[in-house]
Design a protein around this motif. Structure first.
Motif, PDB file in Angstrom:
ATOM      1  N   GLY A 224       0.813  -1.203   0.000  1.00 53.47           N
ATOM      2  CA  GLY A 224       0.000   0.000   0.000  1.00 53.47           C
ATOM      3  C   GLY A 224       0.843   1.247   0.000  1.00 53.47           C
ATOM      4  N   ALA A 225       0.271   2.346   0.479  1.00 51.06           N
ATOM      5  CA  ALA A 225       0.955   3.638   0.531  1.00 51.06           C
ATOM      6  C   ALA A 225       0.690   4.291   1.876  1.00 51.06           C
ATOM      7  N   LEU A 226       1.729   4.921   2.424  1.00 50.91           N
ATOM      8  CA  LEU A 226       1.623   5.593   3.716  1.00 50.91           C
ATOM      9  C   LEU A 226       2.197   6.994   3.622  1.00 50.91           C
ATOM     10  N   GLY A 227       1.563   7.923   4.355  1.00 51.81           N
ATOM     11  CA  GLY A 227       2.064   9.282   4.471  1.00 51.81           C
ATOM     12  C   GLY A 227       2.345   9.600   5.927  1.00 51.81           C
ATOM     13  N   TRP A 228       3.233  10.571   6.186  1.00 52.68           N
ATOM     14  CA  TRP A 228       3.612  10.879   7.576  1.00 52.68           C
ATOM     15  C   TRP A 228       3.734  12.371   7.831  1.00 52.68           C
ATOM     16  N   ASP A 229       3.062  13.189   7.043  1.00 53.90           N
ATOM     17  CA  ASP A 229       3.071  14.629   7.246  1.00 53.90           C
ATOM     18  C   ASP A 229       1.887  14.993   8.133  1.00 53.90           C
ATOM     19  N   GLY A 230       2.137  15.231   9.427  1.00 55.85           N
ATOM     20  CA  GLY A 230       1.059  15.547  10.359  1.00 55.85           C
ATOM     21  C   GLY A 230       0.415  14.314  10.962  1.00 55.85           C
ATOM     22  N   GLY A 231       1.147  13.220  11.013  1.00 58.83           N
ATOM     23  CA  GLY A 231       0.604  11.973  11.553  1.00 58.83           C
ATOM     24  C   GLY A 231       0.426  10.953  10.454  1.00 58.83           C
ATOM     25  N   ILE A 232       0.494   9.691  10.799  1.00 58.28           N
ATOM     26  CA  ILE A 232       0.450   8.652   9.779  1.00 58.28           C
ATOM     27  C   ILE A 232      -0.927   8.545   9.149  1.00 58.28           C
ATOM     28  N   THR A 233      -0.956   8.429   7.818  1.00 56.91           N
ATOM     29  CA  THR A 233      -2.184   8.191   7.070  1.00 56.91           C
ATOM     30  C   THR A 233      -1.853   7.214   5.945  1.00 56.91           C
TER      31      THR A 233
END
Length: 286
Positions: free
Chosen positions: A81-90
Motif C-alpha cells: 500500500g501507501a503511507l504518508g507521515w506529514d502531520g501523523g500517519i495516514t
C-alpha cells in the motif's frame, strides 16, 4: 463461547499485528541536526550519508510500501500500500497473513487478508463477513491509538505515540546507534542503483531512551540492520533481523514513489465497531 473466544483473540492479536506493521514500516525520526552520543560509532561520510537519509525521508512525506514480516510462531505476513507521515500517519495497506497463530485465527474467521486504514488518531481494520456476523454486522474495527495501552499486559503501550509521528527511517536511526556500521558498496535493487549500508545494533548501547525502551520491551538484545539508499538518499529497501521474546523477527521492506498522494477515509460509522466495545462484549464485561 468458543466463537467469542476466537473473536476476542483475533481482536487482540490483530491490534498488535496491524499496529506493529505500521510502526515497523514507519517510525519516528530523531530531528536533531547536531551529532549526539549515538554518533560516536559512525564517522565521516557514514554519518553524513545517514543523517541525509533521515532528513530526505522526513521531507518526502509519503511512499509506497511493500513488506514481508515474520515474528516467530506468531505470524508471517505481507503488506502492500501507501503511507504518508506529514502531520501523523495516514494511508492504506492490504495485509495478508500467510502463517503463524494469527493466520490460523483469521482462517477461522473466514479470511486471511484484510484492509487496514491508518489515520492520525486511529486505524481501521476491515474484517470478513464471518466476523461481521459475530460482531453485530460491523465489518470494520476501529483501534484508537490511546486505547492500545489497554492491550493484555500493557503490550500495546506506546504504539499510539509511535504511529502518530512517523517516517520510514527507523532503520537509519538504528544504524546511527551501531558501533560497526559500514558501507557495503554499490548494488542494484529492482533495477535501481543504490548504496548498501549495514550494521549491528546492541540495545544496551542505544542512547535514544524511547527507542531503547521499545526494543527492550520487545525482548530485543541485538539487531542486524541493512538499508539501501538511492541517489537522493531515500530508502529503497531495508532488512531488519532480531531475536525477540516471542522468537526471531525478520522484516524486509521496499519503498518507492516517494511523495505519492495518499488517501485514507474513515469507514462509515454505522459499519464500524470500536475495539474496546467489542472486547468488552467478548469478555462479558458490562
Amino acid at each position: 463461547m468458543q466463537g467469542t473466544t476466537v473473536r476476542r483473540r483475533a481482536l487482540l492479536a490483530l491490534a498488535v499485528a496491524t499496529a506493529v506493521t505500521g510502526v515497523a514500516a514507519c517510525t519516528a525520526p530523531d530531528r536533531s541536526e547536531r551529532p549526539g552520543p549515538d554518533d560516536r560509532g559512525v564517522r565521516g561520510g557514514s554519518l553524513a550519508a545517514l543523517r541525509s537519509a533521515e532528513r530526505a525521508t522526513e521531507r518526502a512525506g509519503s511512499a509506497r510500501v511493500a513488506s514481508t514480516t515474520t515474528m516467530g510462531s506468531l505470524m508471517s505476513m505481507t503488506a502492500r500500500g501507501a503511507l504518508g507521515w506529514d502531520g501523523g500517519i495516514t494511508g492504506t495497506l492490504t495485509l495478508t497473513y500467510t502463517g503463524g497463530t494469527i493466520a490460523d485465527t483469521m482462517r477461522r474467521l473466514g479470511t486471511t487478508s484484510m484492509e487496514a486504514r491508518y489515520l492520525p488518531d486511529a486505524y481501521y481494520a476491515r474484517m470478513g463477513e464471518k466476523f461481521a456476523d459475530k460482531a453485530g454486522g460491523k465489518r470494520w474495527i476501529r483501534y484508537g491509538y490511546d486505547d492500545l495501552e489497554a492491550l493484555a499486559g500493557g503490550s500495546g503501550a506506546h504504539l499510539g505515540d509511535q504511529m502518530r509521528s512517523t517516517t520510514p527511517n527507523q532503520s537509519v536511526k538504528l544504524l546511527l546507534s551501531s558501533g560497526d556500521v559500514r558501507k557495503v558498496g554499490r548494488e542494484t535493487v529492482r533495477g535501481r542503483r543504490v548504496t548498501h549500508w549495514s550494521g549491528t545494533v546492541t540495545t544496551a548501547d542505544v542512547t535514544d531512551a524511547a527507542l531503547r525502551k521499545r526494543l527492550t520491551e520487545a525482548g530485543v538484545t541485538t539487531e542486524t540492520v541493512d538499508i539501501w539508499l538511492d541517489e537522493r538518499n531515500l530508502l529503497v529497501k531495508k532488512v531488519e533481523k532480531a531475536r525477540m521474546a516471542g522468537g526471531p523477527m525478520t522484516q524486509t521492506a521496499h519503498y518507492a514513489d516517494y511523495g505519492v498522494r495518499v488517501r485514507a477515509e474513515r469507514p462509515p460509522e454505522a459499519d464500524t465497531g470500536d475495539f474496546e466495545d467489542l472486547v468488552r462484549q467478548g469478555s462479558g464485561t458490562p
